[in-house]
Design a protein around this motif. Structure first.
Motif, PDB file in Angstrom:
ATOM      1  N   SER A 116      55.875  16.646   4.388  1.00  0.00           N
ATOM      2  CA  SER A 116      55.409  17.559   6.560  1.00  0.00           C
ATOM      3  C   SER A 116      53.902  18.435   6.169  1.00  0.00           C
ATOM      4  N   TYR A 117      53.495  18.379   5.104  1.00  0.00           N
ATOM      5  CA  TYR A 117      52.367  19.163   4.878  1.00  0.00           C
ATOM      6  C   TYR A 117      51.702  18.398   5.832  1.00  0.00           C
ATOM      7  N   GLY A 118      51.314  16.905   6.531  1.00  0.00           N
ATOM      8  CA  GLY A 118      50.523  16.457   7.037  1.00  0.00           C
ATOM      9  C   GLY A 118      49.334  16.382   6.731  1.00  0.00           C
ATOM     10  N   LYS A 119      48.580  16.606   5.447  1.00  0.00           N
ATOM     11  CA  LYS A 119      46.927  16.229   4.654  1.00  0.00           C
ATOM     12  C   LYS A 119      46.876  15.788   4.542  1.00  0.00           C
ATOM     13  N   GLN A 120      45.275  14.619   5.060  1.00  0.00           N
ATOM     14  CA  GLN A 120      45.096  13.565   5.242  1.00  0.00           C
ATOM     15  C   GLN A 120      45.352  12.923   3.306  1.00  0.00           C
ATOM     16  N   GLY A 121      45.388  11.588   3.222  1.00  0.00           N
ATOM     17  CA  GLY A 121      45.343  10.663   2.528  1.00  0.00           C
ATOM     18  C   GLY A 121      46.593  11.354   0.957  1.00  0.00           C
ATOM     19  N   LEU A 122      47.371  11.701   2.500  1.00  0.00           N
ATOM     20  CA  LEU A 122      48.653  11.926   0.865  1.00  0.00           C
ATOM     21  C   LEU A 122      49.712  11.532   1.128  1.00  0.00           C
ATOM     22  N   ASN A 137      47.571  10.525   8.013  1.00  0.00           N
ATOM     23  CA  ASN A 137      47.393  11.777   8.931  1.00  0.00           C
ATOM     24  C   ASN A 137      46.582  12.057   8.922  1.00  0.00           C
ATOM     25  N   LYS A 138      45.377  11.401   9.243  1.00  0.00           N
ATOM     26  CA  LYS A 138      43.362  11.635   9.019  1.00  0.00           C
ATOM     27  C   LYS A 138      43.756  12.329  10.281  1.00  0.00           C
ATOM     28  N   SER A 139      44.450  12.684  12.323  1.00  0.00           N
ATOM     29  CA  SER A 139      44.483  13.019  13.280  1.00  0.00           C
ATOM     30  C   SER A 139      45.667  14.491  13.485  1.00  0.00           C
ATOM     31  N   ALA A 140      46.620  13.797  11.859  1.00  0.00           N
ATOM     32  CA  ALA A 140      47.102  15.392  11.995  1.00  0.00           C
ATOM     33  C   ALA A 140      46.796  16.856  11.904  1.00  0.00           C
ATOM     34  N   VAL A 141      47.443  17.938  12.923  1.00  0.00           N
ATOM     35  CA  VAL A 141      47.264  19.107  12.474  1.00  0.00           C
ATOM     36  C   VAL A 141      48.346  19.296  10.887  1.00  0.00           C
ATOM     37  N   LEU A 142      47.388  19.977   9.777  1.00  0.00           N
ATOM     38  CA  LEU A 142      47.942  20.486   8.577  1.00  0.00           C
ATOM     39  C   LEU A 142      49.303  21.611   9.267  1.00  0.00           C
ATOM     40  N   ARG A 143      50.938  21.060   8.863  1.00  0.00           N
ATOM     41  CA  ARG A 143      51.712  21.993   9.075  1.00  0.00           C
ATOM     42  C   ARG A 143      51.496  23.625   9.216  1.00  0.00           C
ATOM     43  N   PRO A 144      51.251  24.189   8.449  1.00  0.00           N
ATOM     44  CA  PRO A 144      51.535  25.208   8.255  1.00  0.00           C
ATOM     45  C   PRO A 144      50.374  25.697   9.856  1.00  0.00           C
ATOM     46  N   LEU A 145      49.790  24.951  10.118  1.00  0.00           N
ATOM     47  CA  LEU A 145      49.151  25.410  11.270  1.00  0.00           C
ATOM     48  C   LEU A 145      49.710  25.696  12.261  1.00  0.00           C
TER      49      LEU A 145
END
Lengths: 257, 219
Positions: free
Chosen positions: A53-59, A236-244
């Motif tokens: 769920s961190y949402g980093k691209q390529g994870l 996750n390319k267009s996702a915003v990082l979960r912490p943000l």
């Protein structure tokens, strides 16, 4: 007379997408350095891959990242992988992960040491990271101020510099970090090694060799499960990082207030 | 780290290990085999040395746009003998940019040897961001003449595990794990190699090539 040393555990959080020899080098360098201060005895190391769920691209999936880390650390007698963080339903702040592990370590320590010798020094847990990690404190909305304070003030950082980055400068440029600089340990990696998980993924996408950058067992695992393709990098390319997202929703102490 | 002294010490002929990597490729109906040879001290061998082979192979494959039918591992190649009836067998010297630049050190190399290596065989040179092999080739008439046989492979991701650094860390009791294979580290510890004493060996000895060629013309 030998000075008593503080038992120290090093925790590395991160994507480990995938784990590389460079990640494992961080532990080796940090251990050597902390030993050489004369104040610490490194008794353990923990690799804690971040949750999906961190949402980093390529994870790629946490179960793979954990499996690869386990393969990589099979031959290590002091560093282990812990999947607690990766199994939490939502992304966990680093500080929360640290509190969890510290609680475990303390309990374990009290159990093994017992009550008969209360002159023993209490164990400590410090966050092991690369120099680029210090720069992330500057990214708006990524860190809560009170968390940075707890991370650096209460726990402490062991920061291994890599390549051209200057971690001392990052500390200098932040009042918060500077105030706690006595609890930030700088380790110099003299071997210039720019191997990064990003580069490894890039090479894999292009069908190039990554041998000797990560353990053979991990490379085998990657090929067997066909991880790290052009498609996986688009995840996750267009996702915003979960912490943000998470921290924007909470009332956060900010400089703008 | 980029001093002549470092390059020169690399040519201590205390041990020479030959690594063969065989690349089989199809080009129309003829088979071109390339074998990469790396000479050097390997004192000790590190992951960086082995990366060089991987990078070189990827580069040659990429450049030639050929399919690899069968690639031998180092283990098999060591046992194999190269058959005489294989025409189109090419042997190329695999090296770092520092070796290429050592061609310019007076009395280190015989000019006719350099001509034979790059002229008749070929060179695959792994270069780092802090060296400019193209410029070096440009500045040498001899190398310029055979530039088609010199393949420069850019190492985009610096992996600077020098044997010197490894020996230094070992002397100081620091960890070298993940810089070289565990089995090699084990061997080193088992045999007590690499101490302050071992580093002083040959301290006042002149390198063999320099002894041999001093007095010969260097142009």
């Amino acid at each position: 007379m030998a000075a008593r040393r503080v038992p120290l555990v090093l925790l590395a959080c991160g994507s480990f997408n995938p784990i590389t020899n460079q990640h494992m080098r961080l532990f080796e360098l940090a251990r050597d350095h902390m030993h050489s201060t004369g104040q610490y005895q490194v008794v353990g190391g923990i690799v804690s891959p971040v949750s999906d769920s961190y949402g980093k691209q390529g994870l790629v999936l946490a179960k793979h990242r954990v499996a690869m880390a386990e393969l990589a650390l099979q031959s290590s007698n002091w560093v282990t992988v812990d999947e607690w963080e990766s199994q939490q339903p939502d992304w966990m702040e680093t500080v929360v992960t640290m509190r969890y592990h510290y609680g475990r370590i303390l309990k374990e320590y009290e159990r093994s040491v017992g009550m008969h010798n209360n002159s023993n020094l209490s164990p400590q847990l410090k966050l092991l990271c690369g120099a680029d990690f210090l720069d992330t404190f500057k990214i708006p909305g990524l860190w809560r101020d009170d968390h940075v304070e707890e991370l650096v003030g209460h726990f402490g950082l062991v920061c291994v510099s890599r390549g051209e980055l200057q971690p001392e400068r990052a500390v200098h440029e932040s009042d918060l970090l500077s105030h706690r600089r006595h609890n930030i340990f700088h380790v110099r990696e003299w071997v210039k090694n720019e191997t990064s998980a990003t580069e490894v993924r890039r090479a894999l996408r292009r069908g190039l060799s990554v041998k000797y950058l990560l353990p053979d067992s991990v490379i085998e695992y990657i090929h067997r499960h066909n991880l790290y393709t052009e498609d996986s990098e688009m995840r996750n390319k267009s996702a915003v990082l979960r912490p943000l997202v998470k921290q924007a929703q909470e009332p956060v102490k900010s400089l703008d207030d | 780290m980029r001093s002549t002294e470092i390059s020169v010490r690399k040519y201590q002929f205390c041990s020479k290990i030959i690594f063969l990597l065989t690349l089989v490729s199809m080009e129309g109906h003829s088979i071109t085999k390339v074998v990469l040879l790396a000479c050097g001290s390997f004192n000790p061998i590190t992951n960086m040395h082995m990366r060089m082979f991987e990078l070189a192979r990827d580069h040659l494959e990429d450049t030639a746009e050929q399919n690899i039918d069968d690639v031998d591992t180092i283990k098999y190649a060591k046992k194999r003998r190269i058959e005489e009836n294989h025409h189109d067998l090419q042997l190329m010297l695999l090296c770092g940019a520092d070796v290429l630049e050592s061609f310019g050190i007076p009395n280190m190399w015989k000019q006719e040897d350099i001509a034979e290596i790059v002229g008749r065989h070929g060179l695959v040179c792994i270069s780092r961001s802090n060296s400019d092999p193209h410029k070096f080739i440009h500045q040498s008439d001899l190398l310029w003449k055979y530039r088609k046989n010199i393949h420069i492979v850019r190492e985009w991701v610096t992996n600077d595990i020098s044997a010197t650094h490894v020996r230094r860390s070992l002397r100081r009791g620091q960890s070298v794990r993940y810089l070289l294979p565990d089995s090699v580290i084990h061997y080193i510890k088992e045999h007590g190699l690499y101490s302050s004493e071992s580093e002083q060996k040959n301290a006042d000895v002149v390198l063999a090539p320099l002894q041999r060629y001093t007095g010969a013309s260097s142009s």
